[in-house]
Design a protein around this motif. Structure first.
Motif, PDB file in Angstrom:
ATOM      1  N   VAL A  61     -37.639  43.603  36.915  1.00 36.61           N
ATOM      2  CA  VAL A  61     -37.024  43.251  35.636  1.00 36.61           C
ATOM      3  C   VAL A  61     -37.163  41.750  35.401  1.00 36.61           C
ATOM      4  N   LEU A  62     -36.831  40.961  36.450  1.00 36.66           N
ATOM      5  CA  LEU A  62     -36.843  39.507  36.333  1.00 36.66           C
ATOM      6  C   LEU A  62     -37.632  38.904  37.485  1.00 36.66           C
ATOM      7  N   SER A  63     -38.537  37.991  37.157  1.00 30.20           N
ATOM      8  CA  SER A  63     -39.226  37.189  38.150  1.00 30.20           C
ATOM      9  C   SER A  63     -38.871  35.732  37.904  1.00 30.20           C
ATOM     10  N   ALA A  64     -38.216  35.100  38.895  1.00 30.17           N
ATOM     11  CA  ALA A  64     -37.833  33.696  38.785  1.00 30.17           C
ATOM     12  C   ALA A  64     -38.678  32.881  39.748  1.00 30.17           C
ATOM     13  N   ARG A  65     -39.426  31.949  39.200  1.00 30.44           N
ATOM     14  CA  ARG A  65     -40.283  31.059  39.990  1.00 30.44           C
ATOM     15  C   ARG A  65     -40.026  29.620  39.565  1.00 30.44           C
ATOM     16  N   ALA A  66     -38.745  29.296  39.443  1.00 32.60           N
ATOM     17  CA  ALA A  66     -38.319  27.969  38.999  1.00 32.60           C
ATOM     18  C   ALA A  66     -36.883  27.756  39.444  1.00 32.60           C
ATOM     19  N   GLY A  67     -36.411  26.527  39.384  1.00 35.92           N
ATOM     20  CA  GLY A  67     -35.006  26.261  39.512  1.00 35.92           C
ATOM     21  C   GLY A  67     -34.321  26.456  38.179  1.00 35.92           C
ATOM     22  N   GLY A  68     -33.021  26.751  38.222  1.00 35.16           N
ATOM     23  CA  GLY A  68     -32.280  26.910  36.989  1.00 35.16           C
ATOM     24  C   GLY A  68     -31.301  28.055  37.059  1.00 35.16           C
ATOM     25  N   SER A  69     -31.038  28.668  35.908  1.00 38.66           N
ATOM     26  CA  SER A  69     -30.016  29.710  35.859  1.00 38.66           C
ATOM     27  C   SER A  69     -30.208  30.579  34.625  1.00 38.66           C
ATOM     28  N   ALA A  70     -29.633  31.783  34.708  1.00 38.21           N
ATOM     29  CA  ALA A  70     -29.625  32.705  33.577  1.00 38.21           C
ATOM     30  C   ALA A  70     -28.431  33.626  33.722  1.00 38.21           C
ATOM     31  N   SER A  71     -27.918  34.107  32.595  1.00 37.84           N
ATOM     32  CA  SER A  71     -26.823  35.082  32.610  1.00 37.84           C
ATOM     33  C   SER A  71     -27.267  36.349  31.884  1.00 37.84           C
ATOM     34  N   PHE A  72     -26.602  37.471  32.262  1.00 31.40           N
ATOM     35  CA  PHE A  72     -27.014  38.782  31.764  1.00 31.40           C
ATOM     36  C   PHE A  72     -25.773  39.583  31.389  1.00 31.40           C
ATOM     37  N   GLU A  73     -25.809  40.143  30.171  1.00 33.02           N
ATOM     38  CA  GLU A  73     -24.727  40.990  29.688  1.00 33.02           C
ATOM     39  C   GLU A  73     -25.311  42.184  28.950  1.00 33.02           C
ATOM     40  N   ASN A  74     -24.944  43.366  29.403  1.00 33.81           N
ATOM     41  CA  ASN A  74     -25.433  44.611  28.803  1.00 33.81           C
ATOM     42  C   ASN A  74     -26.960  44.650  28.763  1.00 33.81           C
ATOM     43  N   VAL A  75     -27.567  44.350  29.903  1.00 33.20           N
ATOM     44  CA  VAL A  75     -29.016  44.433  30.050  1.00 33.20           C
ATOM     45  C   VAL A  75     -29.297  45.685  30.877  1.00 33.20           C
ATOM     46  N   ASP A  76     -29.788  46.720  30.208  1.00 31.52           N
ATOM     47  CA  ASP A  76     -30.010  48.015  30.843  1.00 31.52           C
ATOM     48  C   ASP A  76     -31.483  48.183  31.171  1.00 31.52           C
ATOM     49  N   ALA A  77     -31.761  48.699  32.363  1.00 31.82           N
ATOM     50  CA  ALA A  77     -33.144  48.856  32.802  1.00 31.82           C
ATOM     51  C   ALA A  77     -33.331  50.199  33.488  1.00 31.82           C
ATOM     52  N   ARG A  78     -34.493  50.785  33.223  1.00 27.43           N
ATOM     53  CA  ARG A  78     -34.863  52.023  33.917  1.00 27.43           C
ATOM     54  C   ARG A  78     -36.368  51.996  34.190  1.00 27.43           C
ATOM     55  N   ASN A  79     -36.776  52.842  35.138  1.00 31.07           N
ATOM     56  CA  ASN A  79     -38.194  52.940  35.518  1.00 31.07           C
ATOM     57  C   ASN A  79     -38.746  51.585  35.958  1.00 31.07           C
ATOM     58  N   VAL A  80     -38.039  50.976  36.908  1.00 27.37           N
ATOM     59  CA  VAL A  80     -38.423  49.669  37.437  1.00 27.37           C
ATOM     60  C   VAL A  80     -39.301  49.871  38.669  1.00 27.37           C
ATOM     61  N   GLY A  81     -40.479  49.230  38.670  1.00 26.77           N
ATOM     62  CA  GLY A  81     -41.474  49.501  39.701  1.00 26.77           C
ATOM     63  C   GLY A  81     -41.196  48.866  41.040  1.00 26.77           C
ATOM     64  N   ALA A  82     -40.472  47.728  41.079  1.00 27.49           N
ATOM     65  CA  ALA A  82     -40.221  47.017  42.337  1.00 27.49           C
ATOM     66  C   ALA A  82     -38.740  46.639  42.369  1.00 27.49           C
TER      67      ALA A  82
END
Length: 662
Positions: free
Chosen positions: A585-606
């Motif tokens: 769903v998320l690939s982070a390759r940096a410094g920093g931050s993020a927030s998540f609210e009501n983020v729905d995911a299905r059929n995720v490969g990894a």
């Protein structure tokens, strides 16, 4: 090159464009057989999955792979530099001589657009070939050409299939080496990196066919790949009897003689008498810029009024660096005061650009135009459909079709403010389809809303390079091909910083996220890139749908040399649906931050989160922090909070099932 396992076979590298149509060829009517139920799609998806997103267009899309055929279905395949990868939906139909693909009309239509590819010539420059269009009333012939497709090699590309490396000192991922530091230099296969295979052509059928009638496309002399057919019911030509008609000033509507002087005389007279300029049905030859200021120019409709020109080499470079000129409507440059109150509508612009020369001003629309509108145009075969060099403000670009560009579809470059891009349809751009580039002077207050973008062959669907208070909303973006993705924000290309807010809201992406050839990693459907500075504005991503992402849905990345200097801070994701990712769903390759609210995911490969941070792997965890603000379904986020290192540099791809209703 890629571990994407959608690939079925390596198709031959054919390609082309449809330039003109040759008049009627008679033939037997099609046999009367029961018509199959036509499959209508939007961006090769069930239209219900894209409701409320994208442009409201007049045509219906039908993918060739869903039609009847005795040809060969190619794909699906997302591997760059292949015919399926550049096709809408990543699949198409290849026809050998006398093979056919047949579409059943879903509603009444009198016009079609065919997106296709035919081979290049052995030495480059393209070939021509006929395509028979057969209906129940007979047959006509489209003249296909590959003169405007087929580019090779490294940026900015060449049309010579036998050319050596344009930049032998660049990193070449195919050999994983730096050639200038290697002895001997790498041997590359020629042609090297053939790409930009497709083009399209429109045809008025001369009769209104009813729903259920069939359109059969028959290849005649060369292998022909058909990607899709758009069908449309075009109304009669628009008349404007109160406007200044260019015919009265000697403009030739047959296209045989240069119409530019007559159009300019009509513009000058119209400004004196405060009337509009009218371009009636016809083909008007224009081989240079028509400079417009304080004028309204309208046509009979972009199927009927065509302003068409050839590329002209200049005897010496122009002050702006151009070595060619060609057809285009340009406002005065900002340095000369810019133009105001320009209104262009209801005609087509057809250029003759066959190669990418970045210094050339050979765009369909250019210069600076404040307080202006561009509506209902059809633009193809120019370098960039619309390239605005500000400062300028309050331009509205609406309801245009922009296809087969060598570079961008539209670019707001340098100080474009309070402007709107809405309801446009873009396909087969050679760089970012829509872009805002705050080079030197900040773009501000611009909105990109309800546009449809398909198959940008390089770079991104919508890209924002710096700027203030930008909104990207309700767009539909499908099938980016290489070195970019659907949605992008980056501190790149010398852009001014992001300030104020940057809103991505209610967009849908499908089959997005390509392999970045230099990094050899997969990009997200939406990706943020800190290259020349930190991204620290109020960035909010709300209501987006990311469907069938090739790699990640979301990527946040800093370039390796500056990974410890720049960060991506406090990105806010809310009310997101993610249906299918090849990796995370998320690939982070940096410094920093993020927030998540009501983020729905299905059929995720990894793993749900691939968090590498700054690649320092400290005992305290990753340098990228995730905050759970609640209601995040699918189990993708919880195990990785707040900054668990889960770094897999190149995880294997697991193709998800096709998107479905949530």
């Amino acid at each position: 090159m890629s571990n994407v396992s959608w690939r079925i076979s390596a198709p031959p590298r054919w390609s082309a464009l449809i330039l003109g149509l040759v008049a009627g060829v008679t033939g037997p009517a099609l046999p009367a057989t029961a018509a199959p139920v036509p499959v209508v799609t939007r961006a090769a998806l069930d239209p219900s999955l894209t409701a409320g997103r994208g442009a409201n267009v007049a045509f219906l899309e039908q993918e060739a792979e869903n039609a009847a055929t005795n040809g060969t279905v190619i794909g699906p395949d997302r591997t760059a530099y292949t015919l399926p990868a550049e096709a809408s939906g990543r699949s198409a139909v290849t026809l050998d001589a006398n093979e056919w693909v047949e579409f059943t009309l879903p509603r009444a239509a009198n016009a079609i657009t065919v997106r296709y590819s035919i081979p290049d010539s052995a030495t480059g420059g393209g070939i021509t070939a006929p395509l028979t269009v057969k209906t129940r009333l007979g047959a006509r012939t489209m003249a296909l050409t590959s003169e405007y497709s087929w580019l090779y090699n490294q940026y900015p590309f060449t049309d010579d299939p036998q050319a050596g490396l344009l930049h032998p000192d660049w990193w070449i991922t195919e050999c994983q080496c730096v050639p200038v530091e290697t002895s001997p230099a790498p041997v590359i296969n020629k042609p090297f990196r053939a790409a930009r295979f497709y083009d399209e052509q429109r045809l008025l059928l001369g009769h209104t066919y009813r729903a259920g009638d069939k359109i059969r496309l028959i290849a005649r002399t060369v292998p022909t790949t058909i990607d899709l057919l758009d069908s449309e019911l075009v109304g009669p030509p628009k008349l404007d009897l109160t406007a200044v008609n260019v015919l009265a000033f000697g403009a030739d509507p047959t296209g045989r003689h240069d119409a530019a002087p007559a159009i300019e005389r009509a513009i000058a007279y119209a400004k004196k008498v405060h009337r509009r300029v009218y371009l009636p049905p016809g083909v008007f030859q224009v081989n240079r810029h028509i400079v417009v200021d304080d004028v309204t120019i309208t046509g009979a409709g972009n199927w009927y009024t065509i302003v068409k020109g050839r590329s002209v080499a200049l005897s010496e470079p122009a002050p702006d660096g151009s070595i060619h000129t060609g057809v285009g409507f340009y406002g005065k440059y900002a340095a000369d005061g810019g133009s105001r109150d320009v209104h262009l509508s209801d005609f087509a612009i057809e250029g003759d650009v066959r190669e990418r020369i970045d210094t050339d001003q050979v765009n369909g629309i250019g210069g600076a135009m404040s307080d202006s509108t561009i509506d209902g145009l059809h633009i193809r075969h120019t370098k960039v459909g619309l390239w605005f060099d500000g400062p300028m403000s309050n331009v509205r670009v609406t309801n245009n079709v922009i296809v087969d560009q060598v570079a961008d579809g539209l670019n707001f470059h340098t100080g474009v403010t309070d402007s709107l891009v809405r309801g446009n349809f873009l396909r087969n751009t050679g760089d970012d389809a829509l872009a805002a580039w705050s080079e030197t002077i900040t773009d501000s207050g611009n909105v990109f809303d309800h546009n449809t973008i398909q198959t940008p062959t390089l770079a991104n669907g919508i890209a924002i390079y710096g700027g203030e208070n930008t909104t990207v909303s309700n767009n539909l973006i499908a099938d980016p091909v290489r070195e970019g993705s659907a949605l992008h924000a980056g501190t790149r290309f010398g852009a001014e910083p992001f300030t104020g807010h940057l809103l991505f809201r209610n967009n849908t992406t499908v089959r997005a996220g390509t392999q970045e050839l230099n990094w050899r990693i997969g990009l997200g459907a939406i990706w943020f890139y800190a290259l020349q500075g930190t991204i620290a504005a109020d960035v909010r991503v709300t209501g987006d749908h990311y469907l069938d992402s090739t790699y990640n849905a979301v990527m946040l990345v800093a370039d390796w040399p500056v990974k410890d200097l720049y960060s991506i801070d406090e990105i806010k994701f809310k009310d997101i649906r993610i249906d299918g990712t090849g990796t995370s769903v998320l690939s982070a390759r940096a410094g920093g931050s993020a927030s998540f609210e009501n983020v729905d995911a299905r059929n995720v490969g990894a793993v749900g989160v691939n968090n590498c941070g700054r690649f320092l792997f400290t005992p305290a965890g990753s340098e990228f922090t995730l905050t759970d603000r609640g209601r995040n379904d699918g189990g993708w986020l919880g195990p990785y909070l707040p900054n668990v290192i889960t770094c897999d540099d190149r995880p294997p791809v697991v193709p998800p099932p096709a998107p479905a209703r949530w």
